[in-house]
Write a protein that holds these residues in place. Structure first.
Motif, mmCIF file in Angstrom:
data_model
loop_
_atom_site.group_PDB
_atom_site.id
_atom_site.type_symbol
_atom_site.label_atom_id
_atom_site.label_comp_id
_atom_site.label_asym_id
_atom_site.label_seq_id
_atom_site.Cartn_x
_atom_site.Cartn_y
_atom_site.Cartn_z
ATOM 1 N N VAL A 432 0.848 -1.190 0.000
ATOM 2 C CA VAL A 432 0.000 0.000 0.000
ATOM 3 C C VAL A 432 0.889 1.247 0.000
ATOM 4 O O VAL A 432 1.789 1.387 0.828
ATOM 5 N N GLN A 433 0.614 2.154 -0.930
ATOM 6 C CA GLN A 433 1.381 3.388 -1.064
ATOM 7 C C GLN A 433 0.648 4.568 -0.415
ATOM 8 O O GLN A 433 -0.558 4.496 -0.156
ATOM 9 N N GLU A 434 1.375 5.673 -0.189
ATOM 10 C CA GLU A 434 0.779 6.855 0.441
ATOM 11 C C GLU A 434 -0.444 7.347 -0.321
ATOM 12 O O GLU A 434 -1.457 7.704 0.264
ATOM 13 N N SER A 435 -0.349 7.368 -1.644
ATOM 14 C CA SER A 435 -1.436 7.917 -2.466
ATOM 15 C C SER A 435 -2.707 7.083 -2.399
ATOM 16 O O SER A 435 -3.791 7.570 -2.721
ATOM 17 N N TYR A 436 -2.585 5.816 -1.962
ATOM 18 C CA TYR A 436 -3.763 4.968 -1.841
ATOM 19 C C TYR A 436 -4.745 5.542 -0.819
ATOM 20 O O TYR A 436 -5.945 5.278 -0.881
ATOM 21 N N ALA A 437 -4.229 6.318 0.140
ATOM 22 C CA ALA A 437 -5.069 6.869 1.207
ATOM 23 C C ALA A 437 -6.197 7.727 0.662
ATOM 24 O O ALA A 437 -7.238 7.876 1.302
ATOM 25 N N ILE A 438 -5.995 8.313 -0.526
ATOM 26 C CA ILE A 438 -7.040 9.145 -1.130
ATOM 27 C C ILE A 438 -7.522 8.543 -2.453
ATOM 28 O O ILE A 438 -8.009 9.240 -3.331
ATOM 29 N N GLY A 439 -7.356 7.212 -2.577
ATOM 30 C CA GLY A 439 -7.922 6.499 -3.728
ATOM 31 C C GLY A 439 -7.057 6.468 -4.953
ATOM 32 O O GLY A 439 -7.554 6.205 -6.054
ATOM 33 N N GLY A 440 -5.764 6.695 -4.812
ATOM 34 C CA GLY A 440 -4.882 6.733 -5.967
ATOM 35 C C GLY A 440 -4.391 5.377 -6.405
ATOM 36 O O GLY A 440 -3.175 5.136 -6.451
ATOM 37 N N PHE A 441 -5.300 4.475 -6.714
ATOM 38 C CA PHE A 441 -4.904 3.143 -7.196
ATOM 39 C C PHE A 441 -6.047 2.549 -8.018
ATOM 40 O O PHE A 441 -7.201 2.884 -7.851
ATOM 41 N N ASP A 442 -5.708 1.653 -8.934
ATOM 42 C CA ASP A 442 -6.698 0.867 -9.682
ATOM 43 C C ASP A 442 -6.749 -0.507 -9.037
ATOM 44 O O ASP A 442 -5.716 -1.030 -8.605
ATOM 45 N N GLY A 443 -7.829 -1.147 -8.978
ATOM 46 C CA GLY A 443 -9.087 -0.666 -9.343
ATOM 47 C C GLY A 443 -10.130 -1.335 -8.462
ATOM 48 O O GLY A 443 -9.965 -2.419 -7.893
#
Length: 803
Positions: A432-443
């Motif tokens: 899990v990356q930092e950007s995933y916290a605000i939905g920055g991942f597919d899908g």
């Protein structure tokens, strides 16, 4: 050997008879809704039957190469292949590898269940040998190519048989297919829906290339021909299809997918009774919302939507809206098959839920919304480009602030956050990356999102979304497909996240999704374009890719996605109308399915307590008796973690000091002055009351200044004044009064010389300034001007009792 023989015949004696009608035509499968009423029959769809002589050698070779290369050599059982499968099953466990011949597949799809059991395999082999004894290889191959299920294409519905597949996917007759097209169709039976080239082009192309490799390996085509065919994009010759007129099609697609997970099974010929979770009324409404433009008016024809409605308590799917204008979408299911970034809908799942679960955060937990950068140095912004400073996580979620969400996930740890999401059916490719916290991942799909959100409304119990409860086979064997509930989180976590998401709907970004009288918790989500895409398609400011809304009541959960299938210079979400569509669809569906049903509010568990907290205190503190009511917020804490310390911010106010009084006999004015600490004056006003001759106290003014003037004092009267400090926004919080008394002397009449003729009306004997007074000592106002020459307000408007 005797014991083995006895066992073998004991098993196969219960095998069903070889029914020729079932072999050729099969038996359709019946689908039943949640109340046991039949709503569809799969297997009655359009078919194009071909004889063995009409099967092109190209297609025959492709099928044999991938399914059963020794088809013309064995007697129904491929012993060599069987030995290899036995070794694999011993090493990796029973069911690890199959050895079914084409003959066995015809038998299994016609008479048996798809279970990988020893009993079924023995019956399958026995019947395969008998089938080979009764029918020729050519007849068996003809049965196979006409019976196999090959997924769904809109203009044809559910496709059965290679001839129908040629028409449905390529608009051609079977004998017109090219090598790469025949290879694709031949490879689909192993997993028809997963190899559908419209829905999963990458997987379909990979499977097609495997078939081409096998054809070359076994000498059916040259290596050169195989490599040439592999270079053709799988979607190149697919035909555009038209709208499927069948109702409930999106729901039936999911049913077929779930049944196919039982193993190799052709639902069209297996004669199954499939008991589903469908609510026909809900499904009809969902389809009407998406297709009619009567309930929700979609501003663009091309804009798509997908919705999944399920039972919050069980995970049973009540309705699926797979998309709009199917002739454009070519049958793609936007409710179950899309993999889009979830945007801010992930925040309860990946940020605040884990923080409450593992760190025991209250809904009041304070967090600072401020400029922030990822570890990479990239800056993060909020949706409005602003930063709002310290706030509670309830406020941060309601207003969908990004920085607090990222901080929450960082605080709890990415690993624990990912594990929390995994229990809710949301999986990730890698760490899990930092950007995933605000939905920055597919899908994520609407079906996955609905499943995750329903767990919050179900006291932390996760039920995988499903459309099938049980399958009954022709031999009356039953298989239950109800998933087992999973405890995904504590009940306290589920309730507290739910209550925070209720604020999203009542006062946050999801207000337009509210339905009067329904307790709804939910979350909005928006995904943006990256800089490269913005530049490529000239995306205007404010243009976004996806808009989501997911929400639930104690009875129903729905997740809605809206967006475009493909981004172009015209196709992206821009207008406020488009951005509101997901919430409109959700509101319409939730309102409709909740009609006539009593929907209770979410029940607070005993492990959670509601506590009044002084707003802004950090760490949280209890309000004092002097804390203004508008500075008290009620928030939920896990029992045992609630605050015990009382705030001193709003203690009882200090009394005024240095109170003095002076009487101006000439003007008949009483002047009061007092002192108050400068560092405590913010928000403080002073109430002045007067009593005449020991009578009742009457208010004569409330001022911010440190003094007041009272005019027209009564001669010889005894005046007692009180001055009390109080908060302007909370008059209940007041100091002890300071008191002072004065006796007004008798009025002395001064001798006045009157000069005849000297009557200048322009002269103001009272010394008033032209232009009035500002209360700052710039003149003696006109009695209404808030001040005189000492800058003190004049207390008027109250007539004190006279003697």
């Amino acid at each position: 050997m005797v014991a083995g023989g006895v066992t073998f015949f004991a098993v196969v004696k219960d095998a069903p008879p070889l029914d020729e009608a079932l072999l050729k035509d099969g038996a359709s499968s019946k689908l039943f809704d949640k109340d046991g009423n039949k709503f569809a029959e799969v297997g009655l769809e359009k078919r194009t039957h071909v004889t063995y002589q009409e099967i092109p050698k190209l297609m025959e070779h492709a099928i044999i190469a991938v399914e059963d290369v020794r088809f013309y050599e064995h007697n129904g059982i491929d012993v060599k292949r069987l030995v290899g499968a036995v070794i694999a099953n011993v090493q990796d466990g029973f069911g690890a590898e199959g050895a079914s011949t084409i003959t066995q597949q015809v038998v299994k799809n016609s008479f048996l269940t798809p279970e990988k059991t020893i009993e079924r395999k023995l019956q399958e082999q026995w019947l395969a040998v008998r089938l080979e004894q009764k029918y020729s290889k050519e007849q068996i191959l003809e049965m196979y190519v006409n019976k196999i299920y090959l997924s769904k294409v809109n203009s044809y519905g559910h496709v059965y048989g290679v001839a129908t597949a040629a028409e449905a996917y390529y608009g051609k007759k079977l004998n017109e297919l090219e090598l790469h097209e025949a290879a694709l169709i031949a490879g689909m039976p192993q997993s028809p829906n997963n190899y559908n080239p419209f829905n999963h082009p990458e997987a379909a192309e990979k499977r097609r290339n495997i078939v081409l490799t096998l054809m070359a390996k076994h000498g059916f085509i040259s290596n050169e021909d195989a490599e040439k065919a592999k270079k053709i994009p799988v979607q190149e010759s697919l035909v555009q299809t038209t709208k499927d007129p069948n109702p409930y099609d999106a729901f039936i697609d999911q049913v077929i997918k779930e049944v196919s997970e039982l193993g190799d099974i052709d639902i069209s010929t297996a004669g199954l009774e499939i008991h589903t979770t469908l609510d026909p009324a809900a499904q009809t409404h969902v389809e009407k919302v998406l297709e009619s433009n009567e309930i929700v008016k979609f501003p663009e024809t091309e804009i798509q939507a997908g919705i999944v409605l399920l039972d919050t308590q069980t995970g049973e799917i009540r309705a699926i809206g797979g998309g709009r204008n199917s002739e454009v979408a070519r049958g793609f299911n936007f409710a179950t098959a899309i993999e889009r970034q979830p945007g801010s809908t992930i925040k309860p799942i990946l940020d605040y839920g884990p923080a409450i679960e593992h760190l025991q955060w209250p809904t009041y937990q304070q967090i600072v919304d401020e400029p922030y950068k990822y570890a990479s140095g990239q800056s993060v912004r909020n949706h409005d480009g602003k930063f709002k400073g310290q706030m509670s996580i309830r406020e941060a979620l309601a207003d969908s602030r990004n920085i607090p969400a990222i901080k929450a996930m960082k605080e709890v740890g990415a690993e624990r956050a990912g594990e929390f999401a995994e229990k809710l059916g949301i999986s990730f490719k890698g760490a899990v990356q930092e950007s995933y916290a605000i939905g920055g991942f597919d899908g994520v799909s609407p079906m996955q999102l609905a499943g995750a959100f329903s767990a919050f409304g179900n006291r932390g119990q996760y039920n995988k979304p499903h459309t099938v409860t049980k399958v009954v086979f022709m031999d009356d064997t039953e298989i239950s497909l109800k998933p087992e509930p999973v405890k995904a989180m504590k009940e306290s976590t589920a309730f507290m996240v739910t209550d925070m998401m209720k604020s999203v709907v009542t006062s946050g970004t999801g207000r337009s999704a509210a339905v009067s009288g329904l307790p709804i918790a939910g979350k909005t989500g928006t995904t943006n374009f990256d800089a490269k895409t913005k530049e490529k398609f000239n995306i205007k400011s404010g243009g976004v890719r996806d808009i989501w809304f997911a929400g639930y009541t104690p009875l129903y959960t729905a997740a809605v996605w809206t967006g475009y299938e493909e981004t172009t210079e015209e196709n992206y979400i821009l207008s406020s109308k488009e951005k509101a569509l997901a919430k409109e669809v959700f509101r319409s569906v939730m309102e409709e399915v909740s009609k006539g049903k009593e929907t209770p509010d979410f029940k607070k568990p005993s492990s959670v307590v509601l506590v009044g907290v002084e707003k802004g205190s950090n760490p949280p503190k209890l309000p004092s008796e002097y804390t203004p009511k508008d500075q008290i917020v009620k928030e939920y804490f896990i029992k045992g973690t609630e605050p015990t310390e009382v705030s001193e911010t709003y203690n009882k106010l200090d009394a005024v000091s240095g109170l003095t009084i002076n009487y101006d006999n000439e003007k008949g004015e009483v002047t009061l002055k007092w002192d108050y600490p400068e560092d405590k004056r913010e928000g403080i006003v002073f109430e002045v009351q007067a009593s005449v001759d020991e009578g009742p106290f009457t208010p004569i003014g409330t001022v911010k200044e440190l003094g007041l003037i009272m005019k027209d004092a009564i001669p010889e009267a005894i005046y007692t004044f009180t001055v009390t400090a109080l908060r302007e926004e909370d008059s209940e919080n007041r100091s002890d009064p300071a008191q002072i008394t004065i006796t007004i002397p008798a009025k002395i009449e001064d001798e006045i010389d009157i000069i005849p003729g000297d009557d200048d009306d322009n002269e103001d004997d009272g010394g008033e300034d032209d232009g009035g007074d500002d209360g700052n000592g710039n003149g003696n106002g006109d009695g209404n001007g808030q001040g005189n020459d000492n800058g003190l307000p004049i207390g008027i408007g109250v007539v004190l009792p006279k003697r």
